[in-house]
Design a protein around this motif. Sequence first.
Motif, PDB file in Angstrom:
ATOM      1  N   MET A   1       0.827  -1.207   0.000  1.00 41.41           N
ATOM      2  CA  MET A   1       0.000   0.000   0.000  1.00 41.41           C
ATOM      3  C   MET A   1       0.862   1.257   0.000  1.00 41.41           C
ATOM      4  SD  MET A   1      -3.197  -1.242   2.386  1.00 41.41           S
ATOM      5  CE  MET A   1      -4.173   0.248   2.219  1.00 41.41           C
TER       6      MET A   1
ATOM      7  N   LEU B   1      -5.391   9.923   3.860  1.00 37.06           N
ATOM      8  CA  LEU B   1      -6.802   9.783   4.242  1.00 37.06           C
ATOM      9  C   LEU B   1      -7.230  11.099   4.876  1.00 37.06           C
ATOM     10  CD1 LEU B   1      -6.842   6.310   6.071  1.00 37.06           C
ATOM     11  CD2 LEU B   1      -7.801   6.790   3.816  1.00 37.06           C
TER      12      LEU B   1
ATOM     13  N   VAL C   1     -10.381   9.155  -0.393  1.00 40.64           N
ATOM     14  CA  VAL C   1      -9.763   8.119  -1.232  1.00 40.64           C
ATOM     15  C   VAL C   1     -10.090   6.753  -0.618  1.00 40.64           C
ATOM     16  CG1 VAL C   1      -7.829   9.450  -2.142  1.00 40.64           C
ATOM     17  CG2 VAL C   1      -7.592   8.348   0.072  1.00 40.64           C
ATOM     18  N   THR C   2     -10.147   5.755  -1.466  1.00 45.34           N
ATOM     19  CA  THR C   2     -10.334   4.382  -1.006  1.00 45.34           C
ATOM     20  C   THR C   2      -8.994   3.673  -1.086  1.00 45.34           C
ATOM     21  OG1 THR C   2     -12.653   4.255  -1.659  1.00 45.34           O
ATOM     22  CG2 THR C   2     -11.464   2.180  -1.554  1.00 45.34           C
ATOM     23  N   MET C   3      -8.556   3.125   0.028  1.00 43.82           N
ATOM     24  CA  MET C   3      -7.260   2.432   0.075  1.00 43.82           C
ATOM     25  C   MET C   3      -7.480   0.970   0.438  1.00 43.82           C
ATOM     26  SD  MET C   3      -4.733   4.857   2.268  1.00 43.82           S
ATOM     27  CE  MET C   3      -4.363   6.552   1.815  1.00 43.82           C
ATOM     28  N   GLY C   4      -6.756   0.100  -0.235  1.00 42.50           N
ATOM     29  CA  GLY C   4      -6.774  -1.301   0.165  1.00 42.50           C
ATOM     30  C   GLY C   4      -7.930  -2.088  -0.409  1.00 42.50           C
ATOM     31  N   ASP C   5      -8.281  -1.786  -1.643  1.00 42.27           N
ATOM     32  CA  ASP C   5      -9.319  -2.564  -2.332  1.00 42.27           C
ATOM     33  C   ASP C   5      -8.842  -4.003  -2.502  1.00 42.27           C
ATOM     34  OD1 ASP C   5      -8.901   0.150  -3.190  1.00 42.27           O
ATOM     35  OD2 ASP C   5     -10.601  -0.067  -4.537  1.00 42.27           O
TER      36      ASP C   5
END
Lengths: 391, 308
Positions: free
Chosen positions: A98, A200, A206-210
């Motif tokens: 990540m 964040l 934001v979207t992290m870790g899909d």
Amino acid sequence: MADRVGIEVSVAIGDAVKQANVDVIAAYPITPQTHIVEHLAELVANGEVDAAYIPVESEHSAMSACLGSAAVGARTFTATAGQGLELMHEVLYVASSMRFPVVMTVANRALSSPLSVWGDHSDVMAVRDTGWIQIFTENGQEVVDHIFCAFRIAEDNKVLLPVMIHLDGFHLSHVIEPITFPDQSKVDKFLPDNKYPLPLHPDKPVTMGDFAPPIIYPEAKWAQEVNLRASKEIILKCWQEFGEIFGHHYSPVERYHSEKAKVLLLTMGSFSETAMTAIDKMRGEGRDVGLVRLRLWRPFPFEELRRAVEDAETLIVLDRALSFGGPGGPVCSEVKAALYGQAKKPKVVSFVSGIGGRDISPGDFEEIINKGITISEKGSPNEFEIFGVRE
Amino acid sequence: MQNYGVYVPRLVTKKDIFVSGHRACIGCGEALAVRLVCKALGQNTIIASATGCMEIVSSPLPTTSWKVPWIHTLFENTAAVASGIESGLKMLMKKGRIAQQDITVVAMAGDGGTSDIGLQALSGALERGHNFVYLCFDNEAYMNTGIQRSSSTPYGAATTTSPAGKVSIGQVSWKKNMPAIAAAHNIPYVATACPSYPFDMMDKVKKAAATPGPAYVHILSVCPTGWRCPTDLAIKLGRLAVETGIFPLYEVENGKYKLNFDFPELKPVTAYMKLQGRFRHLSEDIIEKIQKRVTADYAELKERAVEG
């Protein structure tokens, strides 16, 4: 540059982290790393470091808290050793995948069982493929210097990868050494505020870790590999600039009387300094021996290593970890792989020694080198030699 | 109640944070709970999510259902990740690197991620006193991996790893009392909720967000897939869970218990259980055993609430 002071290396690390103006420290005690986080806790308690200290309930949570802290753009530090590094294992992959610029010192320690708090490189080798930048240090000054370099490299927006600084447990973490701390103004200039590109924050969600289905997972992982390899250029630039400002020079493969030497010994970590003593003695006796020390473990410095050993006839690699049921020393395996396709290459001999904190004296290094020369001339039925172990 | 359907929607913001397009199963009570909870939390929120149903349905690369900053890392570490987020924000605000702002840090996980694999990280985060909200969406088994039992699965329920067989009734242990475990950390706010009582749930989440320090809300989320029930029963089953006393709605504020919904007479547990295939195999004596336990637990809770 300020004056040199005599200081325990672990305490010096804490002082360097303070100079790096860290924002968040999440740590769990484990020998032989404890003095680092104890000192940081003390600095925070006295208001000397303006940081949040999260006394987590495990190393798994230490690294997990580091993920959260790094994700909001805070400068983040932790330290661990041995079992602690193993408990972090799955989280380490997440930190690099990540692209969180966490910096961690690892006071290298043997792994259970039997329980051993003493030093070797078993813990490092188990996290070899976690995608972190990994740098080995040999003395206290190098560790302190690398606190600044590690944050600078990790937070570089072209890199954005976590960095592990390896130092040998006890043999380095607990010794008192003369160390020079740089002027704060120079540190501040060398290490500007962390500017994480997409933190964040509610202002810009934001979207992290899909999760990645097969249609995109390989691309994500390849991008990570390309990114880690490309970090080498930034690491080299960082070391160059650091050398120009602070006068301490570093390179991925360090050489000691290795030019044109017929026999080379390869080491990693603080035992390299003991090996130097042995090399000095042997060269004094007219022996044609030299030393190469691997500093940059990941990304692996293929070219530099090949250049450093290409003129030698024999290369003796000392590992401080076993690969059970495998070819012996993990470092030696990698060195062999790096040299396999070369037209001109030395014969490579693998030794494993110094595990679980057992010392290797200068005399032992001489013996290892002499045995290595014999094996390279006469051959051996063994994949590797274990040295200094009662059978 | 005449114009209920006309006026009630106006009491809730139309703005969604957990938006449509996600891949939750039809009739999912958890997706409904998350959607309503997010309405209550509002825009100034950062969510750390554990691996689980809500993570998987909402974030297949390169899409997302989240309109607030959202992070997923692993299964068991959500509370620790939230600890890091909260501490990082606090320091960045203190050092003036980001503007002072009231940001609610939320950790979300399922019952497995909370009461089993994530319990240690949660306990650590509650004990350290981070200012965050932990939401457990309890669908009473590992539904994401295919209906395996967790410590939150109720007694007698059949799952794929606690199957009912010739010599087994299914789950042989009683549901772990997670809200009590959270309350035992002496945190300022603990509550139970259910999307079948949407305003109660949203009020509790707002209260949790406004609480300085750690807050824990345990939300029963009906899972038609795993509970083996028709997909239009999520709301009804949530109500029955409360009305039978199986899942009472209560708060623990600074150690004081308060029962939010009390009933002069509880409905029999069979009213709830007979609608679900996971209890279909149970004999009358086992159901009687469950009834006794529910009655006793409810009486104990009520007593605690009276004591305050």
